[in-house]
Design an enzyme around this catalytic site. Structure first.
Site, PDB file in Angstrom:
ATOM      1  N   THR A  77       0.835  -1.204   0.000  1.00  0.00           N
ATOM      2  CA  THR A  77       0.000   0.000   0.000  1.00  0.00           C
ATOM      3  C   THR A  77       0.871   1.255   0.000  1.00  0.00           C
ATOM      4  O   THR A  77       0.643   2.188  -0.776  1.00  0.00           O
ATOM      5  CB  THR A  77      -0.951   0.007   1.212  1.00  0.00           C
ATOM      6  N   SER A 206       4.783  -6.780  -1.522  1.00  0.00           N
ATOM      7  CA  SER A 206       4.253  -6.930  -0.160  1.00  0.00           C
ATOM      8  C   SER A 206       4.845  -8.168   0.488  1.00  0.00           C
ATOM      9  O   SER A 206       4.752  -9.265  -0.058  1.00  0.00           O
ATOM     10  CB  SER A 206       2.732  -7.047  -0.203  1.00  0.00           C
ATOM     11  N   HIS A 208       3.894  -9.770   3.344  1.00  0.00           N
ATOM     12  CA  HIS A 208       2.989 -10.755   3.938  1.00  0.00           C
ATOM     13  C   HIS A 208       2.167 -11.521   2.902  1.00  0.00           C
ATOM     14  O   HIS A 208       1.404 -12.427   3.270  1.00  0.00           O
ATOM     15  CB  HIS A 208       2.082 -10.106   4.993  1.00  0.00           C
ATOM     16  N   CYS A 332      -8.945  -6.053   2.014  1.00  0.00           N
ATOM     17  CA  CYS A 332      -8.870  -4.613   2.288  1.00  0.00           C
ATOM     18  C   CYS A 332     -10.226  -3.932   2.134  1.00  0.00           C
ATOM     19  O   CYS A 332     -10.382  -2.769   2.481  1.00  0.00           O
ATOM     20  CB  CYS A 332      -7.847  -3.957   1.367  1.00  0.00           C
TER      21      CYS A 332
END
Length: 394
Positions: A77, A206, A208, A332
């Site tokens: 993000t 990202s 994770h 999200c």
């Protein structure tokens, strides 16, 4: 509240568990070797800096980049925000254009970053996708103008798993002198990426989503031809001025190790996951022939399956299966009760979108778990439809 001991986790697009090898690599950096990587005047700091350098090399190698092109961030993000806002603000400040082209099925943080730039005077064009979820490069080309400075297209969609034609888009953008950014959170470590061959200028990662912890990510920023950014965070000028702040060395080490593991196992793991996905779909079709797949089956990341069952309420379906972790789409936007905007972009009506679930297979998913989960899902669908034979199968 902890999941039941027999629970089956099939939501790997939302997040992945930390690989034990990654955990082992990162733990010493919390206590035994705790130095600040920016304090190179002494041994503790130099040791941490060397670990960061190794991790930077590992992440770069996974995508065919140079270590100097990797900027560590808190996650995709932040990387997406930095790439889009940073590139467009730089271009606008220097009179190089103000137009962004993106796609209707992008992650919310991409769409909202573009909207934020529109508030600052940028122009944004959002291109649609076909029923298979793929964007047509010709439509992207048609949307570009003399003022276009950035095209942002995600590598793999987080809900339907389709793989966008990055190489074609990269060639198109390079010929026009336009930066290509891709949100590769769902692609990195799962499908082959080569920033030079694909002519990608900015790429978001990202941790994770690839078996590293939450709170760490990276942004690839091309050096030649240079992708120039205005920093989002002011401070000490770390990460070559792109992202100030003290680096979390344990998390950086973890991301590097995760990249190393993914690079060595990606091919074999992709084949295994494709087999699990095929087995799940075959089992579901054996019980419910009317199940439909959302998005391209051929151009799809191996660990993703997004399917729908006509007449079924997906939210109620998940509530009936507490032992199986699946989802209706993006983690999200999970607070929303509206049907997925991604599925709507494919042309699905609300009842079809509301009948769809996302199943995400991962590194530690077993054949036995897939078989059990398929039976539970099929039985829950049958129970909701009032099919006694399906309930009996449960």
């Amino acid at each position: 509240m902890s999941p039941a001991p027999t629970a089956i986790y099939l939501d790997h697009q939302a997040t992945t568990p930390v690989d034990p090898r990654v955990l082992d690599a990162m733990l010493p950096w919390f206590s035994e070797t705790f130095g600040n990587a920016h304090s190179e005047q002494h041994a503790w700091g130099r040791q941490a800096a060397e670990a960061v350098d190794v991790a930077r090399e590992q992440v770069a190698a996974l995508i065919g980049a140079s270590a100097r092109e990797i900027v560590f961030t808190s996650g995709a993000t932040e990387s997406n925000n930095l790439a889009i806002k940073g590139a467009v603000r730089f271009a606008m400040r220097h009179g190089r254009g103000n137009h962004i082209v993106t796609v209707a099925t992008e992650h919310k943080c991409v769409l909202e970053s573009c909207a934020a730039m529109a508030d600052e005077g940028a122009e944004v064009t959002i291109v649609g996708v076909g029923p298979d979820g793929l964007v047509d490069p010709e439509l992207v080309a048609a949307a570009m103008t003399d003022s276009t400075v950035l095209v942002s297209v995600m590598a793999v969609n987080n809900e339907i798993g389709v793989i966008q034609p990055l190489a074609e888009l990269g060639a198109l953008c390079r010929a026009r002198g336009v930066l290509l950014h891709t949100d590769a959170a769902q692609a990195t470590g799962k499908v082959a990426l080569d920033v030079d061959a694909m002519q990608i200028d900015l790429l978001s990662i990202s941790g994770h989503k690839m078996y590293a912890p939450k709170g760490i990510g990276a942004l690839y920023t091309r050096r030649r031809p240079r992708a120039r950014l205005l920093a989002e965070i002011s401070g000490g000028g770390q990460e070559r001025g792109n992202r100030s702040g003290t680096l979390p060395v344990p998390l950086v080490v973890a991301l590097g190790e995760a990249a190393e593991v993914a690079g060595s196992e990606m091919s074999a793991e992709g084949t295994r996951l494709a087999g699990l996905r095929a087995a799940m779909l075959d089992n579901l079709r054996a019980s419910h022939a009317d199940v439909f797949v959302n998005g391209s089956v051929d151009q799809r990341v191996p660990g993703n399956l997004n399917v729908g069952f006509p007449g079924v309420d997906a939210e109620a379906l998940m509530a009936a299966m507490e032992s199986v972790a699946i989802s209706t789409g993006s983690a999200c936007t999970s607070a929303s009760v509206e049907p997925s905007y991604v599925l709507r972009a494919l042309g699905l009506e609300d009842p079809e979108a509301g009948a769809s679930i996302r199943i995400g297979f991962g590194r530690f998913t077993t054949e036995t778990e897939v078989d059990i989960a398929a039976k539970l899902i099929a039985a829950a669908v049958g129970a909701q439809r009032g099919d006694s034979s399906a309930r009996a199968a449960e």
